[in-house]
Design a protein around this motif. Structure first.
Motif, short mmCIF file in Angstrom:
data_model
loop_
_atom_site.label_atom_id
_atom_site.label_comp_id
_atom_site.label_asym_id
_atom_site.label_seq_id
_atom_site.Cartn_x
_atom_site.Cartn_y
_atom_site.Cartn_z
N TYR A 144 0.81 -1.21 0.00
CA TYR A 144 0.00 0.00 0.00
C TYR A 144 0.85 1.27 0.00
O TYR A 144 0.36 2.35 -0.34
N GLY A 145 2.11 1.16 0.37
CA GLY A 145 2.99 2.32 0.36
C GLY A 145 3.16 2.91 -1.03
O GLY A 145 3.46 4.10 -1.18
N CYS A 146 2.94 2.10 -2.05
CA CYS A 146 3.07 2.57 -3.44
C CYS A 146 1.90 3.47 -3.86
O CYS A 146 1.93 4.06 -4.94
N GLU A 147 0.88 3.57 -3.00
CA GLU A 147 -0.27 4.42 -3.29
C GLU A 147 -0.18 5.75 -2.55
O GLU A 147 -1.17 6.48 -2.43
N LYS A 148 0.99 6.09 -2.05
CA LYS A 148 1.16 7.25 -1.16
C LYS A 148 0.79 8.58 -1.81
O LYS A 148 0.41 9.52 -1.11
N PHE A 149 0.89 8.67 -3.14
CA PHE A 149 0.56 9.93 -3.80
C PHE A 149 -0.93 10.09 -4.04
O PHE A 149 -1.37 11.10 -4.59
N MET A 150 -1.70 9.06 -3.70
CA MET A 150 -3.16 9.05 -3.78
C MET A 150 -3.70 8.92 -5.19
O MET A 150 -4.69 8.23 -5.42
N LEU A 151 -3.08 9.59 -6.17
CA LEU A 151 -3.49 9.42 -7.56
C LEU A 151 -2.76 8.20 -8.12
O LEU A 151 -1.54 8.21 -8.28
N THR A 152 -3.50 7.14 -8.39
CA THR A 152 -2.91 5.93 -8.96
C THR A 152 -3.95 5.17 -9.76
O THR A 152 -5.13 5.14 -9.39
N PHE A 153 -3.52 4.55 -10.84
CA PHE A 153 -4.41 3.69 -11.62
C PHE A 153 -4.35 2.25 -11.12
O PHE A 153 -5.08 1.39 -11.61
N SER A 154 -3.48 1.97 -10.16
CA SER A 154 -3.24 0.59 -9.73
C SER A 154 -3.54 0.38 -8.26
O SER A 154 -2.78 -0.28 -7.55
N ARG A 155 -4.65 0.94 -7.80
CA ARG A 155 -5.02 0.80 -6.38
C ARG A 155 -5.24 -0.67 -6.04
O ARG A 155 -6.06 -1.35 -6.66
N GLY A 156 -4.48 -1.14 -5.06
CA GLY A 156 -4.57 -2.55 -4.68
C GLY A 156 -3.84 -3.48 -5.64
O GLY A 156 -3.89 -4.70 -5.48
N GLY A 157 -3.16 -2.90 -6.63
CA GLY A 157 -2.49 -3.71 -7.65
C GLY A 157 -0.97 -3.76 -7.53
O GLY A 157 -0.31 -4.44 -8.32
N PHE A 158 -0.42 -3.02 -6.57
CA PHE A 158 1.03 -3.07 -6.33
C PHE A 158 1.32 -4.25 -5.39
O PHE A 158 1.05 -4.18 -4.21
N LEU A 159 1.84 -5.32 -5.93
CA LEU A 159 2.08 -6.53 -5.16
C LEU A 159 3.58 -6.76 -4.97
O LEU A 159 4.38 -6.41 -5.83
N GLU A 160 3.92 -7.37 -3.86
CA GLU A 160 5.30 -7.73 -3.57
C GLU A 160 5.36 -9.21 -3.25
O GLU A 160 4.55 -9.72 -2.47
N ARG A 161 6.31 -9.91 -3.86
CA ARG A 161 6.47 -11.33 -3.55
C ARG A 161 7.31 -11.47 -2.28
O ARG A 161 8.46 -11.02 -2.23
N VAL A 162 6.74 -12.05 -1.26
CA VAL A 162 7.40 -12.13 0.04
C VAL A 162 7.84 -13.55 0.39
O VAL A 162 8.48 -13.77 1.42
N ALA A 163 7.51 -14.51 -0.44
CA ALA A 163 7.92 -15.89 -0.16
C ALA A 163 8.10 -16.66 -1.47
O ALA A 163 7.66 -16.22 -2.53
#
Length: 227
Positions: A208-227
């Motif tokens: 969710y940190g990738c949505e910090k600027f509030m304007l984004t076309f990918s809300r909930g779409g920034f994923l990180e592979r953690v395992a």
């Protein structure tokens, strides 16, 4: 939720009342809708090196922050369109790692701006989920001994296609790297695909940190592979 995330959540709750949070959420959602609707003035008029990028500059800025932090050796982009985003990604990658590579896939090269072909981007023609395309990508990764793979999905946004792409490219992304599904904020079908896919894939979490600027076309779409 790790300690940093817990602390961030506590601080956020202490900074804003429930009423303020609801008010801000509505403002953010309304502005995102307006920005997307006024496409000829906003995202369709956004360029890199004179090539249409078709993304808000806030997302592009987040991309360069991700690239600087993760330093991917390879970025795979599905959906080339005009080619501007692929060239942008390649330019940023080269600043961090001159040996990095961007591969962009689209079913049609006719829409790509000729300027994009002057870059180091490898443009592949075909469906992103076509077995031949996928085999070529896997062979490229193996032959070049690539250890850090990042993926951006921005082609057909139907639920079925996004799900197929996630199933194909999810395993291809290496641990600690990013998998980004674009237009989850504008296309309900893409959003649903991500939400349902994540239920069965605990190896990924939303950043969710990738949505910090509030304007984004990918809300909930920034994923990180953690395992």
């Amino acid at each position: 939720m790790d300690q940093v995330e817990v602390l961030a959540a506590i601080l956020e709750r202490s900074m804003y009342s429930d009423e303020e949070r609801a008010q801000y959420s509505k403002i953010i959602a309304d502005f995102n809708k307006l920005y997307h609707k006024l496409d000829r003035q906003t995202w369709c008029a956004t360029q890199w090196k004179g090539i249409n990028v078709l993304k808000p500059p806030t997302d592009l800025w987040v991309y360069q922050e991700i690239i600087e932090r993760l330093k991917p050796e390879l970025i795979i982009e599905t959906g080339s369109m005009r080619g501007g985003s692929a060239v942008f990604l390649d330019d940023v990658c080269k600043l961090m790692n001159p040996d990095s590579q961007v591969i962009s896939i689209d079913i049609n090269k006719d829409n790509i701006n000729p300027k994009a072909f002057e870059s180091d981007v490898i443009f592949m023609t075909g469906s992103s989920v076509d077995e031949e395309i996928v085999d070529q990508l896997k062979a490229y990764i193996k032959a070049n001994e690539i250890k850090k793979v990042m993926v951006i999905l921005d082609s057909d946004h139907s639920e079925e296609h996004v799900t197929n792409e996630l199933n194909v490219y999810g395993p291809m992304v290496t641990k600690g790297m990013a998998l980004i599904v674009e237009d989850t904020g504008n296309c309900y079908s893409a959003q649903v695909a991500v939400e349902r896919w994540l239920l069965d894939h605990p190896e990924y979490k939303i950043d969710y940190g990738c949505e910090k600027f509030m304007l984004t076309f990918s809300r909930g779409g920034f994923l990180e592979r953690v395992a």
